[in-house]
Design a protein around this motif. Structure first.
Motif, mmCIF file in Angstrom:
data_model
loop_
_atom_site.group_PDB
_atom_site.id
_atom_site.type_symbol
_atom_site.label_atom_id
_atom_site.label_comp_id
_atom_site.label_asym_id
_atom_site.label_seq_id
_atom_site.Cartn_x
_atom_site.Cartn_y
_atom_site.Cartn_z
ATOM 1 N N MET A 1 42.469 39.828 44.559
ATOM 2 C CA MET A 1 43.353 40.219 45.640
ATOM 3 C C MET A 1 43.166 41.707 45.932
ATOM 4 O O MET A 1 43.240 42.524 45.028
ATOM 5 C CB MET A 1 44.807 39.955 45.248
ATOM 6 C CG MET A 1 45.788 40.527 46.224
ATOM 7 S SD MET A 1 47.514 40.219 45.812
ATOM 8 C CE MET A 1 47.824 41.575 44.706
ATOM 9 N N ILE A 2 42.928 42.052 47.162
ATOM 10 C CA ILE A 2 42.866 43.447 47.581
ATOM 11 C C ILE A 2 44.245 43.831 48.091
ATOM 12 O O ILE A 2 44.825 43.142 48.928
ATOM 13 C CB ILE A 2 41.804 43.646 48.683
ATOM 14 C CG1 ILE A 2 40.427 43.324 48.115
ATOM 15 C CG2 ILE A 2 41.871 45.068 49.237
ATOM 16 C CD1 ILE A 2 39.333 43.278 49.148
ATOM 17 N N TYR A 3 44.789 44.929 47.586
ATOM 18 C CA TYR A 3 46.140 45.308 47.979
ATOM 19 C C TYR A 3 46.237 46.737 48.509
ATOM 20 O O TYR A 3 47.304 47.145 48.968
ATOM 21 C CB TYR A 3 47.111 45.135 46.806
ATOM 22 C CG TYR A 3 46.808 46.056 45.649
ATOM 23 C CD1 TYR A 3 47.420 47.292 45.538
ATOM 24 C CD2 TYR A 3 45.886 45.693 44.683
ATOM 25 C CE1 TYR A 3 47.129 48.150 44.496
ATOM 26 C CE2 TYR A 3 45.588 46.532 43.639
ATOM 27 C CZ TYR A 3 46.214 47.756 43.545
ATOM 28 O OH TYR A 3 45.908 48.594 42.511
ATOM 29 N N GLU A 4 45.146 47.488 48.455
ATOM 30 C CA GLU A 4 45.176 48.864 48.901
ATOM 31 C C GLU A 4 43.746 49.284 49.238
ATOM 32 O O GLU A 4 42.795 48.636 48.811
ATOM 33 C CB GLU A 4 45.724 49.755 47.777
ATOM 34 C CG GLU A 4 46.232 51.080 48.206
ATOM 35 C CD GLU A 4 47.057 51.772 47.111
ATOM 36 O OE1 GLU A 4 47.801 52.685 47.469
ATOM 37 O OE2 GLU A 4 46.965 51.398 45.928
#
Length: 131
Positions: A1-4
């Motif tokens: 998951m990419i969150y930033e």
């Protein structure tokens, strides 16, 4: 998951680069972790890093979403002495866009949603506020 995410732009003189980007972004950096480096959180979780170094050739553009592309172009031309740059649009693309460079050759740009409802939905998604 990419969150930033972060993106780094290099300038040959961090003092001049920081001043230039403060004017472009209309505020001081959010974080200066060490000499030769400044960071702005453009939207939650999205950071622009300006670092002293050799600018990358042919990178970008990094385009920034704005509410009024014509007004921003005029402000940038006046305050930052950026030469005139054109604004483009195509029927099948939901935004108008423009590209320019900083004094170090980094390619930057602006974009504005054409549809006001779509623009306000994007603003609300990111900030939780309507313009």
């Amino acid at each position: 998951m990419i969150y930033e995410m972060t993106i780094q732009i290099r300038v040959t003189d961090i003092s001049e680069g920081q001043k230039w980007y403060e004017t472009l972004l209309q505020r001081k950096p959010d974080f200066i972790p060490h000499e030769g480096f400044a960071e702005w959180e453009l939207i939650p979780g999205c950071w622009l890093q300006v670092a002293e170094g050799i600018p990358a050739k042919d990178s970008g553009p990094l385009r920034l979403g704005v509410l009024d592309i014509v007004s921003e172009r005029e402000r940038i031309k006046g305050e930052l002495k950026v030469p005139h740059f054109d604004i483009f649009s195509r029927e099948e693309v939901p935004v108008k866009w423009a590209t320019f460079t900083d004094p170090w050759g980094n390619r930057l740009g602006l974009f504005e949603y054409i549809n006001e409802i779509e623009k306000n939905e994007q603003i609300q998604n990111i900030s939780g506020e309507l313009d």
